[in-house]
Write an enzyme that holds these catalytic residues in place. Structure first.
Site, PDB file in Angstrom:
ATOM      1  CB  THR A 112      41.253 -30.930  72.335  1.00 30.65           C
ATOM      2  OG1 THR A 112      41.749 -31.651  71.212  1.00 30.65           O
ATOM      3  CG2 THR A 112      41.360 -29.439  72.060  1.00 30.65           C
TER       4      THR A 112
ATOM      5  CG  HIS B 145      13.527 -17.438  49.636  1.00 34.23           C
ATOM      6  ND1 HIS B 145      12.891 -18.577  49.185  1.00 34.23           N
ATOM      7  CD2 HIS B 145      13.527 -17.547  50.997  1.00 34.23           C
ATOM      8  CE1 HIS B 145      12.535 -19.329  50.203  1.00 34.23           C
ATOM      9  NE2 HIS B 145      12.901 -18.729  51.321  1.00 34.23           N
TER      10      HIS B 145
ATOM     11  CD1 TRP C 176      50.295 -18.121  70.051  1.00 38.54           C
ATOM     12  CD2 TRP C 176      48.536 -19.270  69.327  1.00 38.54           C
ATOM     13  NE1 TRP C 176      49.278 -17.919  70.952  1.00 38.54           N
ATOM     14  CE2 TRP C 176      48.181 -18.631  70.513  1.00 38.54           C
ATOM     15  CE3 TRP C 176      47.582 -20.069  68.708  1.00 38.54           C
ATOM     16  CZ2 TRP C 176      46.919 -18.755  71.095  1.00 38.54           C
ATOM     17  CZ3 TRP C 176      46.324 -20.193  69.269  1.00 38.54           C
ATOM     18  CH2 TRP C 176      46.009 -19.539  70.442  1.00 38.54           C
TER      19      TRP C 176
ATOM     20  CG  LEU D  41      37.124 -36.610  67.866  1.00 41.44           C
ATOM     21  CD1 LEU D  41      36.310 -37.878  68.022  1.00 41.44           C
ATOM     22  CD2 LEU D  41      36.658 -35.549  68.869  1.00 41.44           C
TER      23      LEU D  41
ATOM     24  CB  CYS E 123      10.622 -21.983  46.860  1.00 44.13           C
ATOM     25  SG  CYS E 123      10.126 -20.323  47.353  1.00 44.13           S
TER      26      CYS E 123
ATOM     27  CG  LEU F 165      36.128 -25.147  71.807  1.00 45.09           C
ATOM     28  CD1 LEU F 165      35.450 -26.509  71.908  1.00 45.09           C
ATOM     29  CD2 LEU F 165      37.136 -25.120  70.659  1.00 45.09           C
TER      30      LEU F 165
ATOM     31  CB  SER G  37      50.413 -26.986  69.548  1.00 43.43           C
ATOM     32  OG  SER G  37      49.505 -26.669  70.592  1.00 43.43           O
TER      33      SER G  37
ATOM     34  CD  GLU H 117      14.630 -16.892  44.175  1.00 43.24           C
ATOM     35  OE1 GLU H 117      14.311 -18.049  43.853  1.00 43.24           O
ATOM     36  OE2 GLU H 117      14.950 -16.580  45.340  1.00 43.24           O
TER      37      GLU H 117
ATOM     38  N   GLY I 298      42.021 -33.099  68.324  1.00 41.65           N
ATOM     39  CA  GLY I 298      43.321 -33.710  68.125  1.00 41.65           C
ATOM     40  C   GLY I 298      43.274 -34.842  67.120  1.00 41.65           C
TER      41      GLY I 298
END
Length: 385
Positions: free
Chosen positions: A200, A54, A174, A307, A79, A208, A172, A56, A304
């Site tokens: 889409t 972590h 760019w 959604l 923690c 993606l 669309s 620390e 789009g």
């Protein structure tokens, strides 16, 4: 370097904590800074990867023995339990700090103040609430996952100066500049899932994926009620070796279609309409619950207006990333980024908190957490247009 105030030290801890985004989840992003009693910088560290030391511990190691009588600033309560690593509170006590300054308490039920009490019981001076709003904002995705078992939903879109994501013809590409698209790929490489819709997929056939790859390989989630959109030629099928795909369908999807989808190599999630009010549509709330069950913390909406509108109407969006390009399309039929029912009135208060604005090439990037959410509605959508 000497800091002027406790706030300045904590702001540095918050800054370095953000380097853990996309690497530490489902753990929270945490940063720590060690300074002398007169706030001279000694060392710092942040939580770098899930299962690793972590913040620390990194800071203490980087201090190389200079912790005795020093002050530790940490964005989140240390923690006090054994998990994948030993309790940080024990290491903090052993390091001999004079004072521990904490941004906010850990919301996890198995911590929730126990770490702070352990430090106080050991005789350390403990101060809490320094930059508390910023510290709470930083761990908001972690808090949502651990208490609500739901992922933090990021919504992203690029639009023209007159608020359009496409011309009336649907064209669309760019809107945003190259630098903005680079930032989008960086975001893709840090989230655990990316959600898009059937519209889409039909219109843009996106992959993606993050290019170049980031620390995460995001699960690609397709909302497609009937399950008919995906084909062997779809880009996300052609790139299955790069990242998995989950197709979310409704009861409208036939068993034959589900079998076809599975033969393409994707996983299928069939949502069930418990109220029997709209069995033909994919229940996006159920989708989020399933992603939460898998302990995913950050998901990204790239879809789009239909959604996107469903998620906003149901109050499911937590954070926005909006790229505004210095371009004007015009036209009453040009397409806006958010569809759905929307609000009947202009909100009384700002809808975004923690607003951050920056330049990406010629574009302006606006980011912030969503506030003033509308009451969750029951409706959903399977397509984006």
């Amino acid at each position: 370097m000497t800091f002027a105030s406790d706030n300045d030290v904590m702001l540095q801890a918050l800054k370095i904590a953000r380097h853990g985004f996309g690497k530490v989840e489902p753990n929270p992003q945490v940063g720590a800074v060690i300074v002398s009693p007169d706030r001279e910088w000694i060392a710092e560290g942040f939580h770098q990867e899930f299962g690793g030391p972590h913040a620390e511990i990194h800071a203490i190691r980087n201090a190389a023995g200079r912790t005795q009588g020093a002050d530790l600033f940490v964005t989140l309560e240390p923690c006090s339990h054994f998990g994948k690593t030993p309790p940080c509170a024990d290491a903090v006590i052993e390091a001999g700090f004079r004072r521990v300054v904490v941004g906010c308490q850990d919301p996890a039920p198995h911590v929730a103040g126990r770490g702070l009490q352990k430090l106080r019981d050991a005789g350390l001076e403990v101060l809490t609430g320094i930059c508390e709003d910023e510290a709470r904002s930083l761990i908001a995705p972690f808090k949502k996952q651990i208490l609500q078992h739901r992922p933090w939903v990021h919504a992203k879109w690029a639009m023209t100066l007159d608020g359009r994501i496409a011309a009336s013809t649907g064209h669309s590409q760019w809107i945003s500049c190259e630098q903005s698209r680079e930032v989008v790929h960086q975001l893709r490489g840090r989230v655990e899932a990316i959600i898009t819709g059937a519209g889409t997929l039909r219109r843009d056939n996106p992959r993606l994926t993050a290019r170049p790859p980031g620390p995460r390989k995001a699960l690609r989630v397709l909302i497609d009620s009937a399950g008919t959109t995906l084909t062997q030629d779809s880009a996300i099928i052609q790139t299955l070796s790069e990242a998995p795909v989950l197709v979310c369908v409704s009861q409208r999807c036939s068993q034959q279609q589900q079998t076809r989808l599975e033969s393409l190599g994707v996983e299928v999630l069939r949502t069930v309409d418990a109220d029997q009010t709209d069995a033909d549509q994919t229940d996006v709330e159920q989708v989020l619950r399933e992603l939460g069950r898998r302990r995913l913390t950050h998901i990204l909406l790239e879809c789009g207006p239909r959604l996107m509108g469903t998620f906003f109407d149901q109050g499911l969006v937590d954070e926005v990333h909006v790229f505004v390009a210095p371009k004007i399309v015009g036209g009453a039929a040009a397409i806006a980024p958010i569809g759905g029912e929307g609000r009947p009135e202009i909100p009384l208060f700002p809808s975004i908190s923690g607003l951050n604005r920056s330049f990406c090439g010629t574009d302006v990037l606006i980011e912030g957490h969503v506030t003033n959410r509308v009451p969750a509605a029951r409706s959903l959508s399977g397509e984006t247009r």
